[in-house]
Enzyme design. Structure first.
Site, PDB file in Angstrom:
ATOM      1  N   ASP A 198      34.625 115.846  46.166  1.00 32.98           N
ATOM      2  CA  ASP A 198      34.839 116.019  44.574  1.00 32.98           C
ATOM      3  C   ASP A 198      34.595 114.975  43.668  1.00 32.98           C
ATOM      4  O   ASP A 198      34.735 113.727  44.180  1.00 32.98           O
ATOM      5  CB  ASP A 198      36.557 116.294  44.797  1.00 32.98           C
ATOM      6  N   HIS A 229      25.988 115.758  40.487  1.00 29.75           N
ATOM      7  CA  HIS A 229      25.503 116.403  41.564  1.00 29.75           C
ATOM      8  C   HIS A 229      24.340 116.062  42.393  1.00 29.75           C
ATOM      9  O   HIS A 229      24.336 116.041  43.468  1.00 29.75           O
ATOM     10  CB  HIS A 229      25.393 117.996  41.465  1.00 29.75           C
ATOM     11  N   LEU A 252      24.925 116.580  66.092  1.00 24.97           N
ATOM     12  CA  LEU A 252      26.081 116.862  64.942  1.00 24.97           C
ATOM     13  C   LEU A 252      25.963 118.189  64.596  1.00 24.97           C
ATOM     14  O   LEU A 252      24.803 118.818  64.387  1.00 24.97           O
ATOM     15  CB  LEU A 252      25.911 115.710  63.745  1.00 24.97           C
TER      16      LEU A 252
END
Ligand code: IPE
Ligand code: IPE
Ligand code: MG
Length: 236
Positions: A14, A31, A125
């Site tokens: 955020d 972004h 991962l």
């Protein structure tokens, strides 16, 4: 899912908009920088003992935003998958997108399927990108499926949701809420709310978070350390 199998960390990324606004830039610029921060976190994660990383990239409620911002975000997803999939594959990352797929463009849907298939063998991962994601919707979908199969036990429910309890949820940019992220999976997760805006998040923030996490005492409803046998006898 700690110990041998590695940590499951979820990040609510955020603060992109605030990062951009504070520099007099349009929100989409935040972004763009947010993608770089996601790349840094993804690179660092396996070395920090993280086996599964779930990044909250776009919530089902984020459709409420102006169409220009939403379009910019989805263009970034597409670019990210186009440019990063092979790097992910080489690094042994397994990409998975969680969330609805029926409201995104067919082209992006195809790109996601391609990226998942290209990286399916990755074992270093498990990178889960939450796109058009709502935890409450995911729980409802799992409930529908399991009711059809007449299975309502906890294990089946967890499996239907991806089978991955969250050890640590990090939220950047100071807000202290979950915003519909991994609600079932985080039943016993440690929560960390950091003031740093997501585009400024770097390896050192993740290192610090994991180091703080390792000092937290998780009890899962029990006692830590377990009482000595004598104490148990007395109590009994
Ligand atoms: C998070 O940053 C990214 C998405 C929700 C897509 P925000 O865009 O929510 O940034 P702020 O909270 O407005 O600063
Ligand atoms: C949560 O952030 C969603 C993502 C980070 C993708 P929001 O910025 O949408 O959450 P609220 O609206 O502040 O709760
Ligand atoms: Mg926000």
């Amino acid at each position: 899912m700690q110990s041998n199998s590695g940590l499951h960390v979820g990040i609510i990324m955020d603060g992109n908009g605030r990062w951009a606004s504070s520099r007099g830039l349009p929100r989409w610029a935040g972004h763009v920088q947010g993608v770089e921060a996601a790349r840094r976190a993804t690179e660092a994660a396996p070395e920090l003992g993280i086996r599964t990383l779930t990044l909250y990239a776009f919530s089902a409620d984020n459709w409420k935003r102006p169409v220009e911002e939403v379009s910019a975000i989805f263009r970034l997803f597409d670019q990210y998958l186009e440019r990063e999939t092979q790097t992910c594959r080489k690094r042994g990352l397994r990409l998975e997108v969680i969330g609805r797929r029926d409201r995104i463009s067919p082209a992006l849907r195809q790109r996601i399927e391609w990226a998942e298939q290209q990286t399916a063998r990755g074992t270093n991962l498990h990178l889960r990108l939450a796109i058009d994601y709502s935890s409450r919707e995911a729980i409802l979908r799992a409930a529908e499926t399991l009711l059809r199969k007449r299975r309502t036990d906890r294990e089946s429910f967890s499996r239907a949701l991806g089978g991955c309890d969250t050890d640590l949820v990090i939220r950047t940019a100071g807000e202290q809420r979950l915003s519909d992220f991994l609600l079932w999976e985080s039943a016993y997760a440690e929560l960390m709310f950091l003031p740093v805006l997501w585009p400024d998040f770097d390896r050192s923030h993740l290192e610090q978070a994991i180091s703080d996490f390792s000092r937290r005492e998780r009890r899962f409803g029990g006692l830590n350390p377990l009482p000595a046998p004598a104490a148990i006898e007395l109590a009994g």
